[in-house]
Design a protein around this motif. Sequence first.
Motif, short mmCIF file in Angstrom:
data_model
loop_
_atom_site.label_atom_id
_atom_site.label_comp_id
_atom_site.label_asym_id
_atom_site.label_seq_id
_atom_site.Cartn_x
_atom_site.Cartn_y
_atom_site.Cartn_z
N ALA A 66 0.96 -1.22 -0.12
CA ALA A 66 -0.08 0.02 0.02
C ALA A 66 0.91 1.23 -0.01
O ALA A 66 0.38 2.25 -0.68
CB ALA A 66 -0.93 -0.02 1.33
N ALA A 67 1.77 1.08 0.85
CA ALA A 67 2.76 2.34 0.85
C ALA A 67 3.39 2.78 -0.47
O ALA A 67 3.56 3.86 -0.99
CB ALA A 67 3.90 2.24 1.94
N ILE A 68 3.87 1.84 -1.11
CA ILE A 68 4.78 1.80 -2.34
C ILE A 68 3.70 2.20 -3.54
O ILE A 68 4.09 3.14 -4.14
CB ILE A 68 5.18 0.48 -2.75
N ASP A 83 4.79 5.89 -4.55
CA ASP A 83 5.57 5.82 -5.80
C ASP A 83 4.71 5.61 -7.06
O ASP A 83 5.09 6.09 -8.13
CB ASP A 83 6.60 4.43 -5.78
N GLY A 84 3.36 4.94 -6.72
CA GLY A 84 2.55 4.81 -7.71
C GLY A 84 1.55 6.09 -7.90
O GLY A 84 0.81 6.10 -8.71
N GLY A 85 1.39 7.00 -6.81
CA GLY A 85 0.69 8.28 -6.89
C GLY A 85 -0.94 7.92 -6.71
O GLY A 85 -1.82 8.68 -6.96
N LEU A 86 -1.29 6.81 -6.20
CA LEU A 86 -2.48 6.37 -5.59
C LEU A 86 -2.95 7.02 -4.38
O LEU A 86 -1.93 7.47 -3.51
CB LEU A 86 -2.72 4.77 -5.72
N SER A 87 -4.34 7.37 -4.33
CA SER A 87 -4.50 7.59 -3.09
C SER A 87 -4.24 6.61 -2.16
O SER A 87 -4.29 5.42 -2.31
CB SER A 87 -6.04 8.03 -2.86
N ARG A 88 -4.50 6.84 -0.71
CA ARG A 88 -4.36 5.85 0.58
C ARG A 88 -5.42 4.86 0.13
O ARG A 88 -5.18 3.65 0.39
CB ARG A 88 -4.27 6.23 1.84
N SER A 89 -6.76 5.20 -0.11
CA SER A 89 -7.55 4.27 -0.37
C SER A 89 -7.59 3.37 -1.47
O SER A 89 -7.60 2.00 -1.33
CB SER A 89 -9.06 4.94 -0.21
N ALA A 115 -4.62 2.54 -2.70
CA ALA A 115 -3.57 1.96 -2.50
C ALA A 115 -3.84 0.60 -1.50
O ALA A 115 -3.30 -0.47 -1.77
CB ALA A 115 -2.43 2.69 -1.96
N GLU A 116 -4.74 0.80 -0.56
CA GLU A 116 -5.13 -0.11 0.33
C GLU A 116 -5.89 -1.31 -0.46
O GLU A 116 -5.69 -2.46 -0.15
CB GLU A 116 -5.82 0.35 1.71
N ASN A 117 -6.83 -0.67 -1.41
CA ASN A 117 -7.78 -1.83 -2.21
C ASN A 117 -6.64 -2.62 -3.03
O ASN A 117 -6.92 -3.74 -2.90
CB ASN A 117 -8.41 -0.74 -2.90
N LEU A 118 -5.77 -2.22 -3.59
CA LEU A 118 -4.64 -2.83 -4.49
C LEU A 118 -4.22 -3.85 -3.52
O LEU A 118 -4.05 -5.02 -3.86
CB LEU A 118 -3.67 -1.86 -5.06
N ALA A 119 -3.51 -3.27 -2.28
CA ALA A 119 -2.94 -4.33 -1.71
C ALA A 119 -3.67 -5.37 -1.02
O ALA A 119 -3.23 -6.52 -0.76
CB ALA A 119 -2.31 -3.64 -0.38
N ALA A 120 -4.97 -5.14 -0.68
CA ALA A 120 -5.91 -6.17 -0.19
C ALA A 120 -6.02 -7.07 -1.24
O ALA A 120 -6.36 -8.28 -1.22
CB ALA A 120 -7.08 -5.58 0.09
N ARG A 121 -6.58 -6.49 -2.48
CA ARG A 121 -6.91 -7.60 -3.72
C ARG A 121 -5.63 -8.61 -3.89
O ARG A 121 -5.83 -9.69 -4.32
CB ARG A 121 -7.19 -6.76 -4.95
N ALA A 122 -4.20 -7.78 -3.53
CA ALA A 122 -3.13 -8.78 -3.95
C ALA A 122 -3.13 -9.99 -2.96
O ALA A 122 -2.57 -10.80 -3.39
CB ALA A 122 -1.91 -7.92 -3.83
N GLN A 123 -3.89 -9.84 -2.01
CA GLN A 123 -3.98 -10.88 -1.03
C GLN A 123 -5.19 -11.79 -1.16
O GLN A 123 -5.60 -12.72 -0.30
CB GLN A 123 -3.57 -10.49 0.48
N GLY A 124 -6.05 -11.47 -2.09
CA GLY A 124 -7.26 -12.31 -2.29
C GLY A 124 -8.51 -11.77 -1.82
O GLY A 124 -9.62 -12.57 -1.96
N PHE A 125 -8.33 -10.61 -1.19
CA PHE A 125 -9.67 -9.81 -0.66
C PHE A 125 -10.18 -9.11 -1.70
O PHE A 125 -9.54 -8.81 -2.62
CB PHE A 125 -9.29 -9.11 0.50
N ALA A 126 -11.86 -8.60 -1.83
CA ALA A 126 -12.47 -8.03 -2.72
C ALA A 126 -11.89 -6.67 -2.57
O ALA A 126 -11.66 -5.71 -3.67
CB ALA A 126 -13.88 -7.96 -2.34
N GLY A 127 -11.40 -6.08 -1.46
CA GLY A 127 -10.98 -4.68 -1.13
C GLY A 127 -10.49 -4.49 0.38
O GLY A 127 -10.37 -5.40 1.08
#
Length: 59
Positions: free
Chosen positions: A14-16, A20-26, A28-40
């Motif tokens: 999420a931090a990266i 680095d990616g210019g995403l909002s915190r929300s 970024a956290e959705n991206l990180a959650a989906r990477a672990q198999g969660f909907a968000g």
Amino acid sequence: MSRIPDIDAFEERAAIAEYDGGLSRSEAENLAARAQGFAGADAYWQWLADYVVDRRMPN
């Protein structure tokens, strides 16, 4: 979900994505959650909350 989420990996990804990616915190956290198999991020945080309250892995 049958495994415990990796909190360190979630926070790092999420931090990266945010800094680095210019995403909002929300976003970024959705991206990180989906990477672990969660909907968000909401589903990720709810799983962790249920785990802490119930002291066992949620269904």
